[in-house]
Design a protein around this motif. Structure first.
Motif, PDB file in Angstrom:
ATOM      1  N   ARG A  13       7.592 -50.478  70.403  1.00  9.36           N
ATOM      2  CA  ARG A  13       6.944 -49.285  69.903  1.00  9.36           C
ATOM      3  C   ARG A  13       5.716 -48.909  70.721  1.00  9.36           C
ATOM      4  O   ARG A  13       5.349 -47.742  70.817  1.00  9.36           O
ATOM      5  CB  ARG A  13       6.571 -49.490  68.437  1.00  9.36           C
ATOM      6  N   SER A  43       5.934 -46.085  73.235  1.00  6.49           N
ATOM      7  CA  SER A  43       6.212 -44.719  72.780  1.00  6.49           C
ATOM      8  C   SER A  43       7.569 -44.255  73.274  1.00  6.49           C
ATOM      9  O   SER A  43       7.688 -43.418  74.177  1.00  6.49           O
ATOM     10  CB  SER A  43       5.116 -43.758  73.266  1.00  6.49           C
ATOM     11  N   PRO A  44       8.637 -44.817  72.738  1.00  7.10           N
ATOM     12  CA  PRO A  44       9.979 -44.504  73.229  1.00  7.10           C
ATOM     13  C   PRO A  44      10.300 -43.025  73.137  1.00  7.10           C
ATOM     14  O   PRO A  44       9.852 -42.334  72.230  1.00  7.10           O
ATOM     15  CB  PRO A  44      10.890 -45.329  72.321  1.00  7.10           C
ATOM     16  N   SER A  45      11.057 -42.550  74.102  1.00  3.26           N
ATOM     17  CA  SER A  45      11.487 -41.156  74.084  1.00  3.26           C
ATOM     18  C   SER A  45      12.606 -40.989  73.070  1.00  3.26           C
ATOM     19  O   SER A  45      13.269 -41.953  72.694  1.00  3.26           O
ATOM     20  CB  SER A  45      11.974 -40.744  75.468  1.00  3.26           C
ATOM     21  N   PRO A  46      12.832 -39.748  72.598  1.00  2.00           N
ATOM     22  CA  PRO A  46      13.901 -39.512  71.626  1.00  2.00           C
ATOM     23  C   PRO A  46      15.240 -40.015  72.142  1.00  2.00           C
ATOM     24  O   PRO A  46      15.535 -39.935  73.338  1.00  2.00           O
ATOM     25  CB  PRO A  46      13.893 -37.987  71.458  1.00  2.00           C
ATOM     26  N   GLN A  70       9.380 -45.098  65.683  1.00  2.37           N
ATOM     27  CA  GLN A  70       8.009 -44.713  66.015  1.00  2.37           C
ATOM     28  C   GLN A  70       7.568 -43.534  65.155  1.00  2.37           C
ATOM     29  O   GLN A  70       6.425 -43.486  64.661  1.00  2.37           O
ATOM     30  CB  GLN A  70       7.917 -44.349  67.492  1.00  2.37           C
ATOM     31  N   ALA A  74      12.756 -44.263  68.860  1.00  2.00           N
ATOM     32  CA  ALA A  74      11.864 -43.123  68.681  1.00  2.00           C
ATOM     33  C   ALA A  74      11.779 -42.711  67.211  1.00  2.00           C
ATOM     34  O   ALA A  74      10.728 -42.273  66.738  1.00  2.00           O
ATOM     35  CB  ALA A  74      12.342 -41.944  69.532  1.00  2.00           C
ATOM     36  N   CYS A 117      17.511 -45.967  66.246  1.00  2.00           N
ATOM     37  CA  CYS A 117      16.775 -45.212  67.256  1.00  2.00           C
ATOM     38  C   CYS A 117      15.307 -45.640  67.314  1.00  2.00           C
ATOM     39  O   CYS A 117      14.581 -45.486  66.325  1.00  2.00           O
ATOM     40  CB  CYS A 117      16.891 -43.724  66.942  1.00  2.00           C
ATOM     41  N   THR A 148       6.475 -32.048  73.891  1.00  2.00           N
ATOM     42  CA  THR A 148       5.796 -33.276  74.312  1.00  2.00           C
ATOM     43  C   THR A 148       4.414 -32.998  74.905  1.00  2.00           C
ATOM     44  O   THR A 148       3.576 -33.896  74.980  1.00  2.00           O
ATOM     45  CB  THR A 148       6.648 -34.020  75.360  1.00  2.00           C
TER      46      THR A 148
END
Length: 296
Positions: free
Chosen positions: A284, A287-290, A102, A99, A97, A237
C-alpha cells in the motif's frame, strides 16, 4: 353376367380404389407432420443452447439469482445507506485489487460518516478484474461471500473486513473459502449455517460473473472506479481525490437538499484503521495504480 352384377363389381372396385387413395393421403400427411415436428424440436434445442451459451459468455439475458436487496439494472448493485439520500456514490471494486484496498483504507471512515448522516447512499458493483489478469478465483469467491453477507444484512461490515485483511495481489488467498469463513467470524452474527452454505456453494457466482460482464460493457476499465451522481471523481491523478475533497463535493451536490433517513450500520472489528500487516504495508505504501481490465 347381368348388367346389375357388373355395375356392382365396378362400384366395389371404385370404392376400394378410393379408400386406398384416402389411406395413402393420410399416411403422407402423417409423415409430413412427423418430419416438421422433428425439425421444430431440433431448432428449439439449438435456440436454447444458443441462449445458454450467449448468457454464459456475456452475462446478458439470462436471469441469475441475486442477493437480497440488490438493486439497479438486472439487480447487479448492492446499495448501502439511505435509499432517499440526496446523492449517490457509485463504486466499482475488486476485492483482490490493491488500488481498491488503498481507496478503502483512505476513504472508508469518510464514506461511513456520509452514509450514516444520510448524505449519500453507495451503490457497489463487484467485479473480478484480477482473476482475469492474474488467474485464480479470489475475486470471484470474495465477491460471492460479500453477496452472501448481504443476505444477512451485513454486507458493509464484511466488505470492510475483507479489505482490512486483503492479501497482496500475488497471493490468491481469497480463493480459499475456509479463509473467507474465518474472516466472517469478525462480523458478529454473520457466520450462520446459511452463510456458510452460501459461501461454500458459490450461490452468487453467476451473479458476480454477470456483474463483471456488465462492467466490461460500461465504458470503464479499471478499479476502483468512483462516481458521484454519475460523475467520475477518482480518475484525475493530477488532482487526486481526498477525504476532505469528497466531503466538499457531497456538500456542494446536496446544497439545499434534505438528508436521507439513514440508520447507522455497525462497524466490524477490527476496523480498517488498524495497522496493516508488513506485507500489506509494503504494497500500500507504493500507492498502487488502479487495476485495469486485460485487453488480451
Amino acid at each position: 353376367m347381368s348388367q346389375r352384377n357388373r355395375d356392382g363389381k365396378r362400384t366395389a372396385r371404385e370404392r376400394l380404389r378410393e379408400q386406398r387413395e384416402i389411406d395413402k393421403a393420410r399416411e403422407k400427411r402423417k409423415r409430413t407432420l412427423i418430419a416438421v415436428g422433428a425439425v421444430v424440436a431440433v431448432l428449439a434445442i439449438a435456440a436454447g443452447v444458443g441462449l445458454l451459451v450467449a448468457g454464459r459468455n456475456n452475462g446478458g439475458g439470462v436471469a441469475v439469482a441475486a442477493p437480497a436487496g440488490a438493486a439497479g439494472k438486472d439487480k447487479l448493485v448492492i446499495p448501502v445507506g439511505a435509499s432517499d439520500a440526496p446523492s449517490t456514490l457509485t463504486v466499482y471494486e475488486d476485492f483482490r485489487c490493491p488500488a481498491c484496498g488503498q481507496f478503502e483504507k483512505t476513504f472508508t471512515d469518510t464514506i461511513h460518516q456520509l452514509e450514516d448522516s444520510g448524505q449519500i447512499k453507495v451503490d457497489y458493483h463487484l467485479v473480478r478484474i484480477i482473476d482475469g489478469n492474474a488467474g485464480g478465483t479470489g475475486s470471484l469467491n470474495a465477491a460471492n461471500a460479500a453477496a452472501c453477507a448481504q443476505d444477512q444484512n451485513k454486507f458493509r461490515a464484511y466488505h470492510d473486513v475483507l479489505y482490512a485483511n486483503q492479501p497482496v495481489e500475488t497471493d490468491d488467498k481469497f480463493a480459499q473459502k475456509t479463509y473467507l469463513l474465518q474472516l466472517a467470524d469478525k462480523v458478529g452474527g454473520l457466520k450462520t449455517p446459511t452463510f456458510t452454505t452460501c459461501v461454500n456453494n458459490g450461490t452468487y457466482d453467476a451473479w458476480v460473473k454477470k456483474s463483471n460482464s456488465a462492467f466490461g460493457q460500461s465504458g470503464f476499465n479499471s478499479t476502483p472506479t468512483v462516481l458521484l451522481n454519475n460523475t467520475n471523481i477518482y480518475a484525475d491523478t493530477q488532482n487526486p481525490l481526498t477525504p476532505a475533497k469528497l466531503k466538499q463535493l457531497v456538500a456542494d451536490a446536496n446544497k439545499g437538499k434534505k438528508p436521507g433517513t439513514a440508520t447507522p450500520s455497525p462497524s466490524p472489528s477490527p476496523s480498517l484503521s488498524q495497522s496493516p500487516s508488513p506485507s500489506q504495508s509494503r504494497s500500500r505504501s507504493q500507492s498502487p495504480s488502479p487495476s485495469q481490465r486485460s485487453t488480451g
